[in-house]
Design a protein around this motif. Structure first.
Motif, PDB file in Angstrom:
ATOM      1  N   UNK A 157     -73.017 -36.356 -36.685  1.00  0.00           N
ATOM      2  CA  UNK A 157     -72.147 -36.034 -37.826  1.00  0.00           C
ATOM      3  C   UNK A 157     -71.387 -37.265 -38.272  1.00  0.00           C
ATOM      4  N   UNK A 158     -70.040 -37.136 -38.293  1.00  0.00           N
ATOM      5  CA  UNK A 158     -69.192 -38.218 -38.802  1.00  0.00           C
ATOM      6  C   UNK A 158     -68.881 -39.267 -37.729  1.00  0.00           C
ATOM      7  N   UNK A 159     -69.546 -39.165 -36.592  1.00  0.00           N
ATOM      8  CA  UNK A 159     -69.429 -40.223 -35.584  1.00  0.00           C
ATOM      9  C   UNK A 159     -68.267 -40.074 -34.616  1.00  0.00           C
ATOM     10  N   UNK A 160     -67.736 -38.857 -34.464  1.00  0.00           N
ATOM     11  CA  UNK A 160     -66.563 -38.681 -33.588  1.00  0.00           C
ATOM     12  C   UNK A 160     -66.860 -39.138 -32.153  1.00  0.00           C
ATOM     13  N   UNK A 161     -68.067 -38.806 -31.648  1.00  0.00           N
ATOM     14  CA  UNK A 161     -68.401 -39.211 -30.271  1.00  0.00           C
ATOM     15  C   UNK A 161     -68.478 -40.727 -30.153  1.00  0.00           C
ATOM     16  N   UNK A 162     -68.963 -41.386 -31.206  1.00  0.00           N
ATOM     17  CA  UNK A 162     -69.058 -42.850 -31.154  1.00  0.00           C
ATOM     18  C   UNK A 162     -67.673 -43.492 -31.203  1.00  0.00           C
ATOM     19  N   UNK A 163     -66.768 -42.876 -31.956  1.00  0.00           N
ATOM     20  CA  UNK A 163     -65.374 -43.364 -31.962  1.00  0.00           C
ATOM     21  C   UNK A 163     -64.795 -43.216 -30.553  1.00  0.00           C
ATOM     22  N   UNK A 164     -65.035 -42.042 -29.935  1.00  0.00           N
ATOM     23  CA  UNK A 164     -64.543 -41.817 -28.567  1.00  0.00           C
ATOM     24  C   UNK A 164     -65.146 -42.837 -27.602  1.00  0.00           C
ATOM     25  N   UNK A 165     -66.448 -43.087 -27.740  1.00  0.00           N
ATOM     26  CA  UNK A 165     -67.128 -44.037 -26.852  1.00  0.00           C
ATOM     27  C   UNK A 165     -66.478 -45.416 -26.970  1.00  0.00           C
ATOM     28  N   UNK A 166     -66.210 -45.814 -28.190  1.00  0.00           N
ATOM     29  CA  UNK A 166     -65.578 -47.123 -28.426  1.00  0.00           C
ATOM     30  C   UNK A 166     -64.210 -47.173 -27.751  1.00  0.00           C
ATOM     31  N   UNK A 191     -71.393 -28.626 -26.930  1.00  0.00           N
ATOM     32  CA  UNK A 191     -70.353 -27.815 -27.572  1.00  0.00           C
ATOM     33  C   UNK A 191     -70.995 -26.918 -28.627  1.00  0.00           C
ATOM     34  N   UNK A 192     -70.773 -25.626 -28.484  1.00  0.00           N
ATOM     35  CA  UNK A 192     -71.385 -24.683 -29.433  1.00  0.00           C
ATOM     36  C   UNK A 192     -70.522 -23.434 -29.516  1.00  0.00           C
ATOM     37  N   UNK A 193     -70.660 -22.716 -30.616  1.00  0.00           N
ATOM     38  CA  UNK A 193     -69.889 -21.483 -30.761  1.00  0.00           C
ATOM     39  C   UNK A 193     -70.669 -20.476 -31.588  1.00  0.00           C
ATOM     40  N   UNK A 194     -70.398 -19.193 -31.363  1.00  0.00           N
ATOM     41  CA  UNK A 194     -70.822 -18.152 -32.288  1.00  0.00           C
ATOM     42  C   UNK A 194     -69.675 -17.891 -33.253  1.00  0.00           C
ATOM     43  N   UNK A 211     -72.358 -33.506 -27.531  1.00  0.00           N
ATOM     44  CA  UNK A 211     -72.852 -33.163 -28.862  1.00  0.00           C
ATOM     45  C   UNK A 211     -72.507 -31.751 -29.261  1.00  0.00           C
ATOM     46  N   UNK A 212     -72.472 -31.578 -30.571  1.00  0.00           N
ATOM     47  CA  UNK A 212     -72.232 -30.275 -31.164  1.00  0.00           C
ATOM     48  C   UNK A 212     -73.339 -30.080 -32.201  1.00  0.00           C
ATOM     49  N   UNK A 213     -74.354 -29.292 -31.886  1.00  0.00           N
ATOM     50  CA  UNK A 213     -75.459 -29.117 -32.841  1.00  0.00           C
ATOM     51  C   UNK A 213     -75.037 -28.189 -33.972  1.00  0.00           C
ATOM     52  N   UNK A 214     -75.864 -28.048 -34.991  1.00  0.00           N
ATOM     53  CA  UNK A 214     -75.589 -26.992 -35.965  1.00  0.00           C
ATOM     54  C   UNK A 214     -75.577 -25.650 -35.227  1.00  0.00           C
ATOM     55  N   UNK A 215     -74.694 -24.721 -35.645  1.00  0.00           N
ATOM     56  CA  UNK A 215     -74.527 -23.458 -34.906  1.00  0.00           C
ATOM     57  C   UNK A 215     -75.382 -22.316 -35.468  1.00  0.00           C
ATOM     58  N   UNK A 216     -76.130 -22.589 -36.540  1.00  0.00           N
ATOM     59  CA  UNK A 216     -76.915 -21.549 -37.224  1.00  0.00           C
ATOM     60  C   UNK A 216     -76.018 -20.452 -37.802  1.00  0.00           C
ATOM     61  N   UNK A 217     -74.886 -20.891 -38.349  1.00  0.00           N
ATOM     62  CA  UNK A 217     -73.907 -19.934 -38.898  1.00  0.00           C
ATOM     63  C   UNK A 217     -73.726 -20.116 -40.403  1.00  0.00           C
ATOM     64  N   UNK A 218     -74.700 -20.807 -41.037  1.00  0.00           N
ATOM     65  CA  UNK A 218     -74.649 -20.988 -42.484  1.00  0.00           C
ATOM     66  C   UNK A 218     -73.465 -21.856 -42.937  1.00  0.00           C
ATOM     67  N   UNK A 219     -73.106 -22.842 -42.123  1.00  0.00           N
ATOM     68  CA  UNK A 219     -72.079 -23.801 -42.565  1.00  0.00           C
ATOM     69  C   UNK A 219     -72.651 -24.672 -43.672  1.00  0.00           C
ATOM     70  N   UNK A 220     -71.799 -25.171 -44.549  1.00  0.00           N
ATOM     71  CA  UNK A 220     -72.295 -25.955 -45.693  1.00  0.00           C
ATOM     72  C   UNK A 220     -72.307 -27.441 -45.375  1.00  0.00           C
TER      73      UNK A 220
END
Ligand SMILES: C[S@@+](CC[C@H](N)C(=O)[O-])C[C@H]1O[C@@H](n2cnc3c(N)ncnc32)[C@H](O)[C@@H]1O
Length: 259
Positions: A221-230, A74-77, A28-37
């Motif tokens: 989000x847009x389901x990237x991990x679920x696509x990978x799982x499939x 997965x996370x980033x500053x 997973x990639x959570x929200x990063x608290x970087x004010x993304x829209x």
């Protein structure tokens, strides 16, 4: 293979309703608290509040992990706000062992050549931000991995016999170069500001190395991990709070079924 489970809602509420110790791999990639829209989620709160919230999410994730599960976070500053991922991982220390720290490289220069895309930054203070963290968290630090499932061929083939390997593969190491595919429009990025490439969750699932695993993404989000799982013949469970992203995830998965 059973159909993926997709939930629209707050991940803590949905996680609380899942069976304890039932998940093999969390990517997973959570929200990063970087004010993304994002479409609805407001990605900027006080850092202390954000960290408390993420610890509570991690507790809920821990509850559903099997004893030998892997949690790839997965996370980033950003260049200007680099501390938060490190503060978070220290806060998670009572819950998990940091079994591996992987650096996801999005673009790299070797010699005078370069590969991958990067967002240029202006000014003179910062280098371009070309990597993110993938923290590999486990319950006891002793989870057996299938390192060669994402291995690379030896450069020097004489190493195969000399070092007693049976296959022409060596461990990839903890720097993963995974560039984004080139896209021509925002629509191709699913109108989402923070997706990861599908190879990222695919490599995590393969590295964990269990057959037909249960794979969870609480910030789908847009389901990237679920696509990978499939694609990896795994059973996927995805959660997102935003109905617009849930609809995109469903659409991506149904296209996969059709194609
Ligand atoms: C960084 S994005 C994940 C992107 C995903 N990896 C992809 O490739 O599409 C984080 C997601 O978390 C979702 N989100 C924010 N708060 C949430 C919550 N409380 N529960 C579930 N999802 C949440 C946002 O809507 C956003 O889609």
């Amino acid at each position: 293979m059973t159909a993926p489970e997709i939930h629209c809602g707050d991940c803590r509420a949905v996680l609380a309703a899942l069976t304890p110790a039932s998940v093999d791999v969390v990517v997973t990639s959570p929200p990063y608290n970087l004010d993304l829209r994002y479409a609805s989620y407001q990605d900027r709160r006080e850092d202390a509040e954000y960290l408390d919230w993420m610890v509570r999410v991690a507790e809920a994730v821990r509850r559903v992990m099997k004893p030998d599960a892997s949690f790839f976070l997965n996370i980033s500053g950003s260049s200007a706000r680099p501390w938060l991922p490190f503060e978070l991982i220290v806060r998670l220390r009572p819950l998990f062992v940091l079994q591996n720290h992987i650096t996801w490289i999005k673009s790299i220069a070797t010699g005078s050549d370069s590969v991958g895309h990067y967002k240029p930054v202006g000014g003179t203070r910062f280098l371009n931000h070309a990597h993110e963290h993938i923290f590999h968290l486990t319950l006891d630090g002793n989870v057996k991995l299938d390192r060669l499932a994402i291995g690379v061929p030896f450069k020097d083939k004489s190493n195969i016999a000399r070092r007693g390997h049976v296959r022409d593969l060596r461990c990839r190491g903890n720097t993963w170069f995974i560039p984004y595919a080139t896209v021509q429009s925002r629509a191709e990025k699913f109108h989402h500001p923070g997706t990861f490439p599908v190879d990222l969750p695919r490599w995590c699932i393969r590295l964990h190395g269990r057959p037909a695993p249960v794979v969870l993404d609480p910030f789908m989000g847009t389901g990237t991990t679920l696509v990978a799982a499939r694609l990896e013949h795994a059973h996927g469970i995805g959660i997102d709070i935003d109905p617009a992203y849930v609809a995109i995830a469903r659409e991506r998965l149904s296209r996969l079924e059709d194609g």
